[in-house]
Design a protein around this motif. Structure first.
Motif, PDB file in Angstrom:
ATOM      1  N   LYS A 122      -5.222   0.030   3.862  1.00  0.00           N
ATOM      2  CA  LYS A 122      -6.603   0.690   2.915  1.00  0.00           C
ATOM      3  C   LYS A 122      -6.860   0.032   1.464  1.00  0.00           C
ATOM      4  O   LYS A 122      -6.742  -0.828   0.666  1.00  0.00           O
ATOM      5  CB  LYS A 122      -5.722   1.505   2.697  1.00  0.00           C
ATOM      6  CG  LYS A 122      -5.551   2.539   3.791  1.00  0.00           C
ATOM      7  CD  LYS A 122      -6.182   2.964   5.244  1.00  0.00           C
ATOM      8  CE  LYS A 122      -5.332   2.844   6.255  1.00  0.00           C
ATOM      9  NZ  LYS A 122      -6.855   2.965   7.634  1.00  0.00           N
ATOM     10  N   LEU A 178      -0.300   0.064   5.012  1.00  0.00           N
ATOM     11  CA  LEU A 178      -1.380   0.628   4.036  1.00  0.00           C
ATOM     12  C   LEU A 178      -1.856   0.415   3.270  1.00  0.00           C
ATOM     13  O   LEU A 178      -2.303   0.667   2.507  1.00  0.00           O
ATOM     14  CB  LEU A 178      -0.029   2.400   3.761  1.00  0.00           C
ATOM     15  CG  LEU A 178       0.466   3.117   4.399  1.00  0.00           C
ATOM     16  CD1 LEU A 178       1.467   4.237   3.435  1.00  0.00           C
ATOM     17  CD2 LEU A 178      -0.436   4.238   5.166  1.00  0.00           C
ATOM     18  N   SER A 179      -0.944  -0.887   2.610  1.00  0.00           N
ATOM     19  CA  SER A 179      -2.184  -2.257   1.876  1.00  0.00           C
ATOM     20  C   SER A 179      -3.341  -2.134   2.515  1.00  0.00           C
ATOM     21  O   SER A 179      -4.268  -2.838   1.795  1.00  0.00           O
ATOM     22  CB  SER A 179      -0.717  -3.146   1.767  1.00  0.00           C
ATOM     23  OG  SER A 179      -1.002  -3.918   2.484  1.00  0.00           O
ATOM     24  N   ASP A 181      -1.710   6.283  10.303  1.00  0.00           N
ATOM     25  CA  ASP A 181      -1.794   6.067   9.069  1.00  0.00           C
ATOM     26  C   ASP A 181      -0.817   7.373   7.838  1.00  0.00           C
ATOM     27  O   ASP A 181      -0.589   7.094   7.201  1.00  0.00           O
ATOM     28  CB  ASP A 181      -3.183   5.878   8.285  1.00  0.00           C
ATOM     29  CG  ASP A 181      -3.901   5.120   9.281  1.00  0.00           C
ATOM     30  OD1 ASP A 181      -3.581   3.786   9.117  1.00  0.00           O
ATOM     31  OD2 ASP A 181      -5.082   4.491   8.389  1.00  0.00           O
ATOM     32  N   PHE A 184      -8.110   7.542   6.622  1.00  0.00           N
ATOM     33  CA  PHE A 184      -7.648   6.528   6.871  1.00  0.00           C
ATOM     34  C   PHE A 184      -7.269   8.070   8.703  1.00  0.00           C
ATOM     35  O   PHE A 184      -8.259   8.661   8.704  1.00  0.00           O
ATOM     36  CB  PHE A 184      -6.778   8.329   6.089  1.00  0.00           C
ATOM     37  CG  PHE A 184      -6.181   7.255   5.232  1.00  0.00           C
ATOM     38  CD1 PHE A 184      -4.604   7.491   5.224  1.00  0.00           C
ATOM     39  CD2 PHE A 184      -6.216   6.995   3.429  1.00  0.00           C
ATOM     40  CE1 PHE A 184      -4.021   6.474   3.640  1.00  0.00           C
ATOM     41  CE2 PHE A 184      -5.696   6.498   2.327  1.00  0.00           C
ATOM     42  CZ  PHE A 184      -4.697   6.513   3.160  1.00  0.00           C
ATOM     43  N   LEU A 236       1.901  -3.027  -3.905  1.00  0.00           N
ATOM     44  CA  LEU A 236       1.004  -2.502  -2.397  1.00  0.00           C
ATOM     45  C   LEU A 236      -0.372  -3.821  -2.421  1.00  0.00           C
ATOM     46  O   LEU A 236      -0.462  -4.221  -1.262  1.00  0.00           O
ATOM     47  CB  LEU A 236      -0.085  -1.217  -2.565  1.00  0.00           C
ATOM     48  CG  LEU A 236       1.154   0.394  -1.979  1.00  0.00           C
ATOM     49  CD1 LEU A 236       0.413   1.163  -2.014  1.00  0.00           C
ATOM     50  CD2 LEU A 236       1.094  -0.284  -0.360  1.00  0.00           C
ATOM     51  N   SER A 244       4.904  -0.159   3.924  1.00  0.00           N
ATOM     52  CA  SER A 244       3.874   0.339   3.110  1.00  0.00           C
ATOM     53  C   SER A 244       2.482  -0.699   3.857  1.00  0.00           C
ATOM     54  O   SER A 244       1.645  -1.410   2.821  1.00  0.00           O
ATOM     55  CB  SER A 244       4.167  -0.218   1.831  1.00  0.00           C
ATOM     56  OG  SER A 244       5.067   0.988   1.404  1.00  0.00           O
ATOM     57  N   LYS A 277       1.948   9.527  -2.061  1.00  0.00           N
ATOM     58  CA  LYS A 277       3.393   9.034  -2.309  1.00  0.00           C
ATOM     59  C   LYS A 277       4.253   9.513  -3.923  1.00  0.00           C
ATOM     60  O   LYS A 277       5.339  10.155  -2.945  1.00  0.00           O
ATOM     61  CB  LYS A 277       3.757   7.685  -2.174  1.00  0.00           C
ATOM     62  CG  LYS A 277       5.084   7.026  -1.926  1.00  0.00           C
ATOM     63  CD  LYS A 277       4.893   5.658  -1.924  1.00  0.00           C
ATOM     64  CE  LYS A 277       6.204   5.111  -1.867  1.00  0.00           C
ATOM     65  NZ  LYS A 277       6.736   3.680  -2.255  1.00  0.00           N
ATOM     66  N   VAL A 321      -3.750   6.051  -1.598  1.00  0.00           N
ATOM     67  CA  VAL A 321      -2.007   6.211  -1.515  1.00  0.00           C
ATOM     68  C   VAL A 321      -1.022   6.018  -2.204  1.00  0.00           C
ATOM     69  O   VAL A 321      -0.322   6.892  -1.746  1.00  0.00           O
ATOM     70  CB  VAL A 321      -1.587   4.140  -0.560  1.00  0.00           C
ATOM     71  CG1 VAL A 321      -0.848   4.416   0.171  1.00  0.00           C
ATOM     72  CG2 VAL A 321      -2.826   4.526   0.693  1.00  0.00           C
ATOM     73  N   THR A 322      -0.672   5.463  -3.197  1.00  0.00           N
ATOM     74  CA  THR A 322       0.477   5.676  -3.557  1.00  0.00           C
ATOM     75  C   THR A 322       0.681   7.017  -4.476  1.00  0.00           C
ATOM     76  O   THR A 322       1.347   7.324  -4.572  1.00  0.00           O
ATOM     77  CB  THR A 322      -0.086   4.494  -5.663  1.00  0.00           C
ATOM     78  OG1 THR A 322      -0.305   3.710  -4.822  1.00  0.00           O
ATOM     79  CG2 THR A 322       1.303   4.490  -5.846  1.00  0.00           C
ATOM     80  N   LEU A 373      -6.245   1.881  -2.495  1.00  0.00           N
ATOM     81  CA  LEU A 373      -4.788   1.896  -3.000  1.00  0.00           C
ATOM     82  C   LEU A 373      -4.252   2.963  -4.066  1.00  0.00           C
ATOM     83  O   LEU A 373      -2.979   3.388  -4.088  1.00  0.00           O
ATOM     84  CB  LEU A 373      -4.433   0.535  -3.522  1.00  0.00           C
ATOM     85  CG  LEU A 373      -4.354  -0.579  -2.245  1.00  0.00           C
ATOM     86  CD1 LEU A 373      -4.597  -1.767  -3.092  1.00  0.00           C
ATOM     87  CD2 LEU A 373      -3.760  -0.531  -1.019  1.00  0.00           C
ATOM     88  N   LEU A 422       2.374   6.970   6.459  1.00  0.00           N
ATOM     89  CA  LEU A 422       2.251   7.788   5.007  1.00  0.00           C
ATOM     90  C   LEU A 422       3.645   9.082   4.743  1.00  0.00           C
ATOM     91  O   LEU A 422       4.426   7.661   4.192  1.00  0.00           O
ATOM     92  CB  LEU A 422       1.023   8.552   4.543  1.00  0.00           C
ATOM     93  CG  LEU A 422       1.329   9.252   3.011  1.00  0.00           C
ATOM     94  CD1 LEU A 422       1.245   7.677   1.932  1.00  0.00           C
ATOM     95  CD2 LEU A 422      -0.537   9.994   2.758  1.00  0.00           C
TER      96      LEU A 422
END
Length: 304
Positions: free
Chosen positions: A190, A187-188, A78, A74, A245, A184, A200, A196-197, A193, A82
């Motif tokens: 990355k 960020l997809s 990023d 990241f 994502l 998003s 969030k 990231v999720t 995942l 986010l």
């Protein structure tokens, strides 16, 4: 991995998210709307963060990233993206939707929430430069038309000039989720995942629960509501967003956002089975229209 897996991912994400409408209705009988929203997002974050610390992590990420050029680390950019994704998608959108829903009719809310798809498509075309052909436009139109009918008990009861504040808040929630969808996409790319999720869910849900506490909203959750919130949080939010994502990376925000609207079809079917709500021949017909729209969109990749 071919783009067709992106369409499968979007449909699976929609299927899982479609479970939430019925289960949330059951939970809302005993739990305040803001607490429901906060609880399901926090649950998603916890479940996915725990999953990251199991042997399944690498197997899941290998499947999601097979053949894809992903980024492992990241950057500051990023982290900023986010933060905006959490702000718009996990805080402002559910908050404005829940408040708007209390100030308008269910019919109005069902129709107006479909603006999320319109906003997602427009932002993807204007700001992200995603390509839109006549076939793409036709597929999106079929899906959106079907979603309006399937998600609404009686469109004739809609009165968009009344309950104006509530209607505006529902439309604003659709705009916020559309911004979230498009942001998003970055960020997809990355690899992780799950991380990231989970972030969030944890930050967005915690912010909602904190707001509920500051407003003096009761945070108690009756035992009978816990299974609904856990199911929605882990499946309809957590795993659904991971697949969302993945689909964003494979087929873009415009197509993913449109296909995700088919969640209304799953929601209507489950409401028929569990809550006894009507599933008229008209809804079935327009549900098939939505699936035809998905087929039209996916067929474009075959011709490309």
């Amino acid at each position: 991995m071919t783009h067709h897996y992106g369409y499968v991912g979007a449909l699976l994400a929609a299927f899982l998210f479609g479970l939430s409408s019925t289960l949330n209705k059951l939970a809302l009988r005993d739990v305040h709307p803001i607490v429901v929203a906060g609880s399901i997002y926090v649950t998603a974050g916890i479940v996915l963060m725990l999953l990251r610390h199991t042997p399944l992590k690498n197997r899941i990420l290998d499947m999601l990233n097979s053949g894809a050029k992903t980024q492992k680390f990241f950057s500051g950019r990023d982290a900023l993206i986010l933060a905006f994704v959490i702000l718009f998608g996990s805080f402002l959108a559910p908050l404005s939707y829940m408040i708007g829903l209390e100030r308008t009719t269910a019919v109005n809310a069902s129709i107006l929430l479909n603006t999320e798809t319109l906003f997602t498509v427009l932002i993807a075309i204007i700001f992200l430069g995603e390509r839109s052909s006549k076939r793409t436009g036709l597929g999106i139109l079929l899906i959106l038309t079907g979603a309006v009918v399937v998600s609404t008990e009686d469109p004739g009861q809609a009165s968009l000039t009344e309950n104006l504040l509530g209607n505006i808040l529902v439309v604003f929630s659709g705009l916020c989720w559309a911004i979230d969808n498009n942001l998003s996409k970055f960020l997809s790319l990355k690899r992780d995942l799950l991380l990231v999720t989970s972030l969030k869910g944890l930050f967005g849900g915690s912010a909602l629960l904190s707001l509920a506490f500051l407003l003096g909203v009761p945070l108690e959750i009756p035992a009978q509501s816990v299974p609904y919130l856990l199911t929605v949080g882990s499946l309809s939010i957590g795993f659904s967003l991971v697949l969302f994502l993945f689909a964003l990376r494979e087929i873009g925000a415009m197509r993913t956002g449109a296909i995700f609207s088919t969640s209304t079809l799953m929601g209507a079917f489950l409401a028929f089975l569990v809550l006894g709500e009507s599933l008229t021949p008209l809804k079935v017909l327009f549900g098939l229209l939505m699936l035809i729209g998905v087929y039209v969109l996916s067929g474009e990749e075959a011709e490309a």
